[in-house]
Design a protein around this motif. Structure first.
Motif, short mmCIF file in Angstrom:
data_model
loop_
_atom_site.label_atom_id
_atom_site.label_comp_id
_atom_site.label_asym_id
_atom_site.label_seq_id
_atom_site.Cartn_x
_atom_site.Cartn_y
_atom_site.Cartn_z
N LYS A 1 0.83 -1.21 0.00
CA LYS A 1 0.00 0.00 0.00
C LYS A 1 0.87 1.25 0.00
O LYS A 1 0.57 2.21 -0.71
N ALA A 2 1.92 1.26 0.78
CA ALA A 2 2.85 2.40 0.80
C ALA A 2 3.51 2.57 -0.57
O ALA A 2 3.69 3.68 -1.04
N TYR B 1 10.50 4.08 2.24
CA TYR B 1 10.18 5.19 3.15
C TYR B 1 9.37 4.71 4.35
O TYR B 1 9.55 5.18 5.45
N ARG B 2 8.50 3.74 4.12
CA ARG B 2 7.71 3.19 5.24
C ARG B 2 8.62 2.57 6.29
O ARG B 2 8.39 2.69 7.49
N ILE C 1 5.72 13.60 1.32
CA ILE C 1 4.57 14.32 1.89
C ILE C 1 3.31 13.49 1.75
O ILE C 1 2.51 13.38 2.69
N ALA C 2 3.12 12.88 0.58
CA ALA C 2 1.93 12.04 0.36
C ALA C 2 1.93 10.83 1.29
O ALA C 2 0.88 10.47 1.84
N LEU C 3 3.08 10.21 1.50
CA LEU C 3 3.15 9.06 2.39
C LEU C 3 2.94 9.46 3.84
O LEU C 3 2.27 8.74 4.60
N LEU D 1 1.11 11.92 4.83
CA LEU D 1 -0.33 12.17 4.92
C LEU D 1 -1.11 10.86 4.97
O LEU D 1 -2.05 10.72 5.76
N ALA D 2 -0.72 9.89 4.15
CA ALA D 2 -1.40 8.59 4.14
C ALA D 2 -1.25 7.88 5.48
O ALA D 2 -2.19 7.25 5.97
N ILE D 3 -0.09 7.99 6.09
CA ILE D 3 0.12 7.37 7.40
C ILE D 3 -0.66 8.10 8.47
O ILE D 3 -1.26 7.48 9.35
N LYS D 4 -0.69 9.42 8.38
CA LYS D 4 -1.44 10.21 9.35
C LYS D 4 -2.93 9.91 9.27
O LYS D 4 -3.62 9.84 10.29
N LEU D 5 -3.45 9.71 8.05
CA LEU D 5 -4.87 9.40 7.86
C LEU D 5 -5.17 7.91 8.04
O LEU D 5 -6.30 7.49 7.84
#
Length: 144
Positions: free
Chosen positions: A9-10, A69-70, A127-129, A131-135
């Protein structure tokens, strides 16, 4: 198995974000930079196989960046490590662009712009990752 799914998913988030940044910057190069700056005329790209191959490489690089990055952003939340990951991926591609520029008869300025763009690609993906982790779309790597 759950870790592999989260890594995938990441990777998808990273791939889509780098592909989006690639398309956006290609449009910017073609319609703004190549049109108004004569030194950057080589940035103009038509829709041909070269653009499709470059887009596919950018997407695959984003997928690899997302997975990596994950694992970089473990629970320690080290901002230097995050920045280092972005710089590592961006500089590998960017330095390749600069080397291509040095070995060609085209002006180096076009290749310097492409090198700077590669840093922007991976910064956008980071930045997108984040945000995805934060959400909670992607779960961070759980330390053992």
């Amino acid at each position: 198995m759950a870790e592999r799914v989260e890594s995938f998913k990441a990777g998808i988030v990273g791939g889509f974000s780098v592909c989006f940044a690639f398309v956006l910057l290609s449009v910017l190069n073609t319609f703004v930079l190549a049109k108004y700056f004569q030194n950057l005329a080589s940035l103009h790209s038509d829709i041909n196989w070269h653009l499709w191959v470059s887009g596919a490489i950018a997407t695959f690089s984003g997928l690899l960046f997302g997975v990596t990055y994950r694992y970089i952003i473990r629970s320690d939340k080290n901002p230097q490590l995050k920045t280092g990951g972005v710089l590592a991926f961006g500089l590998v591609r960017g330095l390749t662009q600069i080397e291509l520029g040095l070995n060609s008869n085209i002006t180096i300025w076009s290749f310097l712009v492409l090198a700077a763009e590669s840093l922007l690609w991976f910064a956008f993906a980071a930045i997108a990752l984040d945000l995805a982790i934060k959400l909670r779309w992607v779960k961070p790597f759980s330390s053992i």
